[in-house]
Scaffold this motif. Structure first.
Motif, short mmCIF file in Angstrom:
data_model
loop_
_atom_site.label_atom_id
_atom_site.label_comp_id
_atom_site.label_asym_id
_atom_site.label_seq_id
_atom_site.Cartn_x
_atom_site.Cartn_y
_atom_site.Cartn_z
N LEU A 20 0.82 -1.21 0.00
CA LEU A 20 0.00 0.00 0.00
C LEU A 20 0.86 1.26 0.00
O LEU A 20 0.55 2.24 -0.70
CB LEU A 20 -0.94 0.00 1.22
N PHE A 21 1.92 1.22 0.80
CA PHE A 21 2.83 2.37 0.85
C PHE A 21 3.49 2.60 -0.50
O PHE A 21 3.59 3.73 -0.99
CB PHE A 21 3.89 2.15 1.93
N LEU A 22 3.94 1.49 -1.13
CA LEU A 22 4.59 1.59 -2.44
C LEU A 22 3.61 2.08 -3.48
O LEU A 22 3.94 2.95 -4.31
CB LEU A 22 5.15 0.23 -2.84
N SER A 23 2.38 1.55 -3.45
CA SER A 23 1.37 1.99 -4.41
C SER A 23 1.05 3.47 -4.24
O SER A 23 0.90 4.21 -5.22
CB SER A 23 0.09 1.16 -4.24
N HIS A 24 0.95 3.88 -2.96
CA HIS A 24 0.67 5.29 -2.69
C HIS A 24 1.80 6.18 -3.19
O HIS A 24 1.56 7.25 -3.78
CB HIS A 24 0.47 5.48 -1.19
N SER A 25 3.05 5.72 -2.97
CA SER A 25 4.20 6.50 -3.42
C SER A 25 4.24 6.61 -4.94
O SER A 25 4.51 7.69 -5.49
CB SER A 25 5.49 5.86 -2.90
N ILE A 26 3.93 5.49 -5.60
CA ILE A 26 3.92 5.49 -7.07
C ILE A 26 2.84 6.41 -7.59
O ILE A 26 3.04 7.19 -8.53
CB ILE A 26 3.73 4.06 -7.61
N GLU A 27 1.66 6.34 -7.01
CA GLU A 27 0.55 7.19 -7.44
C GLU A 27 0.86 8.66 -7.17
O GLU A 27 0.54 9.53 -8.00
CB GLU A 27 -0.73 6.78 -6.70
N ARG A 29 3.85 10.03 -7.04
CA ARG A 29 4.82 10.47 -8.03
C ARG A 29 4.17 10.66 -9.40
O ARG A 29 4.51 11.59 -10.14
CB ARG A 29 5.97 9.46 -8.13
N ARG A 30 3.21 9.78 -9.73
CA ARG A 30 2.52 9.91 -11.01
C ARG A 30 1.72 11.22 -11.07
O ARG A 30 1.76 11.92 -12.08
CB ARG A 30 1.58 8.72 -11.22
N VAL A 31 1.03 11.52 -9.98
CA VAL A 31 0.24 12.76 -9.93
C VAL A 31 1.16 13.98 -10.00
O VAL A 31 0.88 14.94 -10.72
CB VAL A 31 -0.61 12.80 -8.63
N GLN A 32 2.28 13.93 -9.26
CA GLN A 32 3.23 15.03 -9.29
C GLN A 32 3.82 15.21 -10.68
O GLN A 32 3.99 16.34 -11.15
CB GLN A 32 4.34 14.80 -8.26
N ARG A 33 4.14 14.09 -11.32
CA ARG A 33 4.69 14.15 -12.67
C ARG A 33 3.68 14.76 -13.63
O ARG A 33 4.03 15.60 -14.47
CB ARG A 33 5.07 12.74 -13.12
N GLN A 34 2.40 14.36 -13.50
CA GLN A 34 1.38 14.88 -14.40
C GLN A 34 1.15 16.38 -14.15
O GLN A 34 0.95 17.14 -15.10
CB GLN A 34 0.05 14.12 -14.19
N ARG A 35 1.19 16.77 -12.88
CA ARG A 35 1.05 18.19 -12.57
C ARG A 35 2.20 19.00 -13.15
O ARG A 35 2.00 20.10 -13.66
CB ARG A 35 0.99 18.39 -11.05
N LEU A 36 3.41 18.44 -13.06
CA LEU A 36 4.58 19.12 -13.62
C LEU A 36 4.46 19.25 -15.13
O LEU A 36 4.77 20.32 -15.70
CB LEU A 36 5.85 18.35 -13.25
N ILE A 37 4.01 18.18 -15.78
CA ILE A 37 3.83 18.23 -17.24
C ILE A 37 2.81 19.28 -17.62
O ILE A 37 3.01 20.07 -18.56
CB ILE A 37 3.41 16.84 -17.77
N THR A 38 1.68 19.30 -16.89
CA THR A 38 0.63 20.28 -17.17
C THR A 38 1.15 21.70 -16.97
O THR A 38 0.88 22.59 -17.79
CB THR A 38 -0.58 20.04 -16.25
#
Length: 267
Positions: A20-27, A29-38
């Protein structure tokens, strides 16, 4: 046996918590990456609009280069975040080449805006450019000397637009035979320059405006009050053809404006 079951359950709980911790961290990072791209896409579009929104030659070489460097940086980051999107690399190459061309372009010709709509649009873009420079300064991406130089150039452009607007109105007034109204607008242009002439950098331009104002005032005094008649028709010639000396004086004014010296900026 019960101890084994308890240990197994405990181990499973640890694995589940880790998952769960790993999944949360991956998600995350994915959200942060998408925000950065936007955010990078939005910045790229904003810089592109600034770089292309002004008439060619309106911005100084330094301000144009600043925008191209920002575009190159945005496209570089986007190409690393989205390597499968070829447009980022294409735009990176495009703006890199434009920046190189801009550095080689040492010739600056003063561009005067043609009408109030252009002036209004350019004023809005200059406000955005001013905010961008202040943001770059706050992030320490440009130093204080560069910041002051960029702001000085922006302020000069604002002054230029103010003068351009008054001159446009003055010429329109001349074309319809409103000499006194033309004097009024030329006087406003003179006042705009005089207010920023602490260093006497606009003495020649002000003197040329004074000469134009004096000539028009002489013409207005020779015309009986209320005798000014609209002269504009579909075939009306511009003021330049009806008053060659005034046109020549304003041309000299433009040439003097073209000699404004921008501050040197060293990266």
């Amino acid at each position: 046996m019960s101890a084994y079951v308890i240990a197994t359950i405990f181990l499973l709980l640890i694995l589940l918590a880790g998952y769960l911790f790993l999944s949360h961290s991956i998600e995350k990072r994915r959200v942060q990456r998408q925000r950065l791209i936007t955010a990078l896409r939005a910045r790229r579009n904003s810089f592109r609009d600034l770089a292309t929104g002004f008439p060619t030659g309106f911005l100084s070489n330094d301000l144009t280069a600043l925008l191209y460097r920002a575009l190159v940086d945005c496209c570089d980051q986007l190409s690393r975040l989205e390597p499968k999107d070829p447009t980022h690399a294409e735009q990176f190459n495009l703006y890199t080449n434009l920046l190189a061309t801009q550095k080689d372009n040492n010739q600056q010709t003063r561009v005067r805006l043609e009408n109030p709509q252009q002036i209004k649009e350019a004023h809005s873009l200059l406000q955005e450019l001013h905010r961008f420079v202040m943001q770059q300064s706050a992030l320490h991406l440009i130093n204080q000397v560069q910041t002051e130089a960029y702001i000085d150039q922006i302020n000069r452009l604002v002054l230029q637009m103010s003068v351009d607007g008054h001159v446009f109105n003055a010429r329109q007034s001349q074309q319809v035979g409103k000499v006194r109204l033309a004097v009024h607008y030329y006087t406003l242009a003179r006042k705009a320059l005089a207010a920023e002439n602490a260093s006497h950098g606009f003495d020649k331009q002000i003197a040329q405006l004074d000469a134009m104002i004096a000539k028009l005032q002489e013409k207005a005094e020779a015309t009986p009050e209320g005798a000014e008649q609209p002269a504009a028709t579909s075939n009306t010639k511009p003021a330049a053809t009806t008053d060659g000396s005034s046109s020549k004086e304003w041309k000299n004014f433009d040439e003097e404006n073209a000699k404004w010296k921008k501050k040197q900026i060293y990266d």
